[in-house]
Design an enzyme around this catalytic site. Structure first.
Site, PDB file in Angstrom:
ATOM      1  N   ASP A 177      -8.943  -4.627  -5.472  1.00 27.77           N
ATOM      2  CA  ASP A 177      -8.070  -3.774  -4.661  1.00 27.77           C
ATOM      3  C   ASP A 177      -8.524  -2.320  -4.676  1.00 27.77           C
ATOM      4  O   ASP A 177      -8.864  -1.768  -5.720  1.00 27.77           O
ATOM      5  CB  ASP A 177      -6.639  -3.865  -5.212  1.00 27.77           C
ATOM      6  CG  ASP A 177      -5.573  -3.624  -4.167  1.00 27.77           C
ATOM      7  OD1 ASP A 177      -5.709  -2.663  -3.395  1.00 27.77           O
ATOM      8  OD2 ASP A 177      -4.592  -4.389  -4.138  1.00 27.77           O
ATOM      9  N   HIS A 206      -7.293  -5.598  -1.149  1.00 22.19           N
ATOM     10  CA  HIS A 206      -6.033  -4.901  -0.859  1.00 22.19           C
ATOM     11  C   HIS A 206      -5.058  -5.748  -0.044  1.00 22.19           C
ATOM     12  O   HIS A 206      -3.864  -5.759  -0.319  1.00 22.19           O
ATOM     13  CB  HIS A 206      -6.359  -3.602  -0.120  1.00 22.19           C
ATOM     14  CG  HIS A 206      -5.256  -2.604  -0.089  1.00 22.19           C
ATOM     15  ND1 HIS A 206      -4.513  -2.253  -1.205  1.00 22.19           N
ATOM     16  CD2 HIS A 206      -4.766  -1.837   0.931  1.00 22.19           C
ATOM     17  CE1 HIS A 206      -3.624  -1.331  -0.868  1.00 22.19           C
ATOM     18  NE2 HIS A 206      -3.749  -1.072   0.410  1.00 22.19           N
ATOM     19  N   SER A 254       0.840  -1.197   0.000  1.00 16.16           N
ATOM     20  CA  SER A 254       0.000   0.000   0.000  1.00 16.16           C
ATOM     21  C   SER A 254       0.882   1.257   0.000  1.00 16.16           C
ATOM     22  O   SER A 254       1.733   1.405  -0.879  1.00 16.16           O
ATOM     23  CB  SER A 254      -0.952  -0.047   1.203  1.00 16.16           C
ATOM     24  OG  SER A 254      -1.946   0.929   1.100  1.00 16.16           O
TER      25      SER A 254
END
Length: 295
Positions: free
Chosen positions: A246, A273, A107
């Site tokens: 995601d 994600h 991320s």
């Protein structure tokens, strides 16, 4: 219950503050993997599924970035990605010395890993970007597209209360929760490691200061950050992973893939994600395969 590899933890003084780290050492080490958690403002806890790799010969280093988790907080003016890059380099040197490592960023940690590689790729054997980004504006645009695709009830609540900054409204919170279960982690029961990282993000200042009130409302200091035009110089082997659903979308991953010649992109079907939890065994298998290929 999975066996946790033998891990050691402690603190190192980096750029004047104490940073918490954890190293899970492989008995017959093939390679070293350093991990960068997301947020900005989460903690390393949600990445602990990667301890499985220590049983496969990969020593794994986790740490809580400045102002995150168990680490100390510097002055607010240091809440920048550039500061995070220098912190990562100092942590790497302190724990692993001059050894070349594989660097994994998840991320926001993927953004940090890209920025690190632009400056310090000579210190890397390979780069792993999981649900990462090279452009915050593009990522926000993509998240707005995902919001547009939500059921009307949730879409309207996010628009209505988001526009006036009423982020604590119960209807808004319900919509955020729905978005998260679609695009952050598609599981009914979230692992305690993930909940711990979210708890730290809520308690500390970094998430609100650098990011904003939630995953798709990025009003903080990183809101204009974009390194897309610089990542083309990255030449180390690069693995890019993204979930089918995601929140940092496949379009964002495709941009990174298109800019880095020596890269491969893998899309995890039916995942969002946090693929390292949704498809833990396959995720770790893919990472191990990439690392062993590029040792």
């Amino acid at each position: 219950m999975r066996k946790l590899s033998r891990c050691e933890d402690g603190y190192v003084k980096i750029q004047g503050i104490y940073i918490y780290y954890k190293v899970c050492k492989a008995e017959n080490e093939k390679a070293k993997l350093m991990t960068l958690h997301g947020g900005p403002g989460m903690s390393h806890d949600y990445l602990l599924s990667l301890t499985d790799l220590a049983e496969k010969g990969i020593t794994v280093l986790f740490y809580d970035q400045f102002g995150c988790g168990r680490s100390e907080e510097p002055e607010k003016e240091k809440f920048t990605i550039d500061y995070g890059v220098e912190e990562a380099e100092a942590v790497k040197k302190n724990i692993f010395g001059d050894d070349k490592v594989f660097l994994m960023g998840s991320s926001y940690g993927g953004a940090l890993a890209l920025a690190y590689a632009v400056k310090y790729q000579a210190h890397l054997k390979g780069l792993i970007i999981s649900g990462g980004l090279s452009s915050v504006p593009l990522t926000v645009k993509e998240m707005q597209r995902l919001i547009d695709e939500l059921p009307e009830k949730y879409r309207n609540a996010i628009r209505k209360y988001g526009e006036v900054g009423d982020y604590q409204n119960p209807e808004y919170q319900e919509a955020v929760n729905y978005f998260y279960h679609q695009h952050l982690l598609r599981s009914e029961d979230w692992p305690p490691e993930v909940l711990k990282s979210l708890e730290y993000a809520e308690e500390r200042n970094v998430y609100r200061t650098m990011n904003g009130p939630n995953e798709f409302t990025i009003t903080g200091t990183i809101r204009d950050w974009d390194i897309t035009d610089k990542i083309g110089i990255i030449s180390v082997p690069t693995l890019i992973t993204v979930g089918e659903f995601d929140e940092v979308t496949q379009n964002v991953a495709e941009v990174i893939h298109s800019k880095i010649d020596n890269s491969q992109l893998i899309v995890f079907k039916a995942c969002s994600h946090l693929t390292m939890w949704e498809d833990r065994d396959e995720y770790n298998r893919i990472l191990l395969q990439f690392i062993e290929k590029n040792i």
